[in-house]
Enzyme design. Sequence first.
Site, mmCIF file in Angstrom:
data_model
loop_
_atom_site.group_PDB
_atom_site.id
_atom_site.type_symbol
_atom_site.label_atom_id
_atom_site.label_comp_id
_atom_site.label_asym_id
_atom_site.label_seq_id
_atom_site.Cartn_x
_atom_site.Cartn_y
_atom_site.Cartn_z
ATOM 1 N N SER A 110 0.793 -1.228 0.000
ATOM 2 C CA SER A 110 0.000 0.000 0.000
ATOM 3 C C SER A 110 0.829 1.284 0.000
ATOM 4 O O SER A 110 0.325 2.343 -0.351
ATOM 5 C CB SER A 110 -0.923 0.011 1.225
ATOM 6 O OG SER A 110 -0.164 -0.112 2.409
ATOM 7 N N TYR A 123 16.175 -5.076 13.670
ATOM 8 C CA TYR A 123 15.935 -4.897 12.231
ATOM 9 C C TYR A 123 17.075 -5.527 11.421
ATOM 10 O O TYR A 123 16.839 -6.299 10.482
ATOM 11 C CB TYR A 123 15.820 -3.401 11.916
ATOM 12 C CG TYR A 123 15.537 -3.085 10.463
ATOM 13 C CD1 TYR A 123 14.239 -3.186 9.953
ATOM 14 C CD2 TYR A 123 16.539 -2.669 9.592
ATOM 15 C CE1 TYR A 123 13.960 -2.893 8.617
ATOM 16 C CE2 TYR A 123 16.278 -2.376 8.264
ATOM 17 C CZ TYR A 123 14.986 -2.487 7.779
ATOM 18 O OH TYR A 123 14.714 -2.203 6.454
ATOM 19 N N LYS A 154 16.927 -8.811 8.696
ATOM 20 C CA LYS A 154 17.283 -8.660 7.284
ATOM 21 C C LYS A 154 18.430 -9.593 6.899
ATOM 22 O O LYS A 154 18.476 -10.098 5.776
ATOM 23 C CB LYS A 154 17.625 -7.198 6.978
ATOM 24 C CG LYS A 154 16.419 -6.259 7.114
ATOM 25 C CD LYS A 154 15.314 -6.621 6.148
ATOM 26 C CE LYS A 154 14.117 -5.705 6.225
ATOM 27 N NZ LYS A 154 13.055 -6.042 5.273
ATOM 28 N N ILE A 196 16.136 4.036 0.430
ATOM 29 C CA ILE A 196 15.103 4.372 -0.545
ATOM 30 C C ILE A 196 14.155 5.408 0.072
ATOM 31 O O ILE A 196 13.756 5.261 1.247
ATOM 32 C CB ILE A 196 14.275 3.100 -0.907
ATOM 33 C CG1 ILE A 196 15.185 1.918 -1.309
ATOM 34 C CG2 ILE A 196 13.226 3.423 -1.972
ATOM 35 C CD1 ILE A 196 15.849 1.976 -2.648
#
Length: 258
Positions: free
Chosen positions: A13, A162, A166, A195
Amino acid sequence: METARAAIVTGGSRGIGRAIAVELARLGYAVVVNYATRPDAAEQVVAEITKSGGQAVAVQGDVGSPVDRDLIVDRALTAFERIDVLVNNAGITSQGRKDILEATEESWERVFNTNLKGPFFLSQRVANEMIRLMARNKIPDGKIINISSVSGYAVSTNRADYCMTKAALGMMTKLYAQRLADEGITVFEICPGVIESDMTAPVKEKYDRLIREGIWPIRRWGRPDDVGRAVAAVVSDYFPFSTGERINIDGGFHIRRL
Ligand code: NAP
């Protein structure tokens, strides 16, 4: 085959997931736009896709929840009768970005559930569905794409949970690639650098400066579309003799230099 090829994009989304969903729709995929909390954002993506003549449905579901994962897959099968591609994109950063000496179990649970347990068990369920669909000649093959991060190998001591999720996605990619090759399913890791998205908005000034100073060779922010196009290349079969591969979308950040 009557129905268009179909893809599930978790966290489709916003940000990177949104770009992936739009790109897959452009290639003719019917898309399940999964989201967790913001139906408005998911409905916008669905509207954008249907306006361009594509097919999409928004499906709420927390990838960390077993009940919700089943619901996402069941909705995909009800809507499109097939799943050709799964993109494990949904992810959250460390809660409060606390130093490793202050990090909490609460953040660990949420980050590991969303970023690792969710993709692992969603891949398991979807792979089993793909095998069943192939046995009935409903799909020709399958692809699973995991969105990891440079944080899988570059340490940030204020986001330990995190980083560890990953790193584990890299191993998960290889494990499923090995197990699923004989089943006709290939598995890829796409490893984005920094990003532009809601996730990185709070650290924009820091990265504006680092990019100016040349932290990676291509001196610009990554864009969600950079990742969307990499997914497009994988699903378009431009890597027909590859599986378990990591594709870096990071402006060259992974290059070590002296
Ligand atoms: P974002 O802008 O924060 O968007 C996150 C998306 O994931 C939203 O659609 C959100 O839905 C969804 N989501 C969050 N928790 C979920 C859950 N438990 N179940 C289902 N959906 C959930 O993030 P992004 O920057 O696009 O990042 C997307 C992926 O790329 C993540 O895995 C991230 O780790 C990875 N990545 C990002 C960067 C970067 O620089 N941005 C770099 C490398 C890797 P709601 O809005 O409904 O909550």
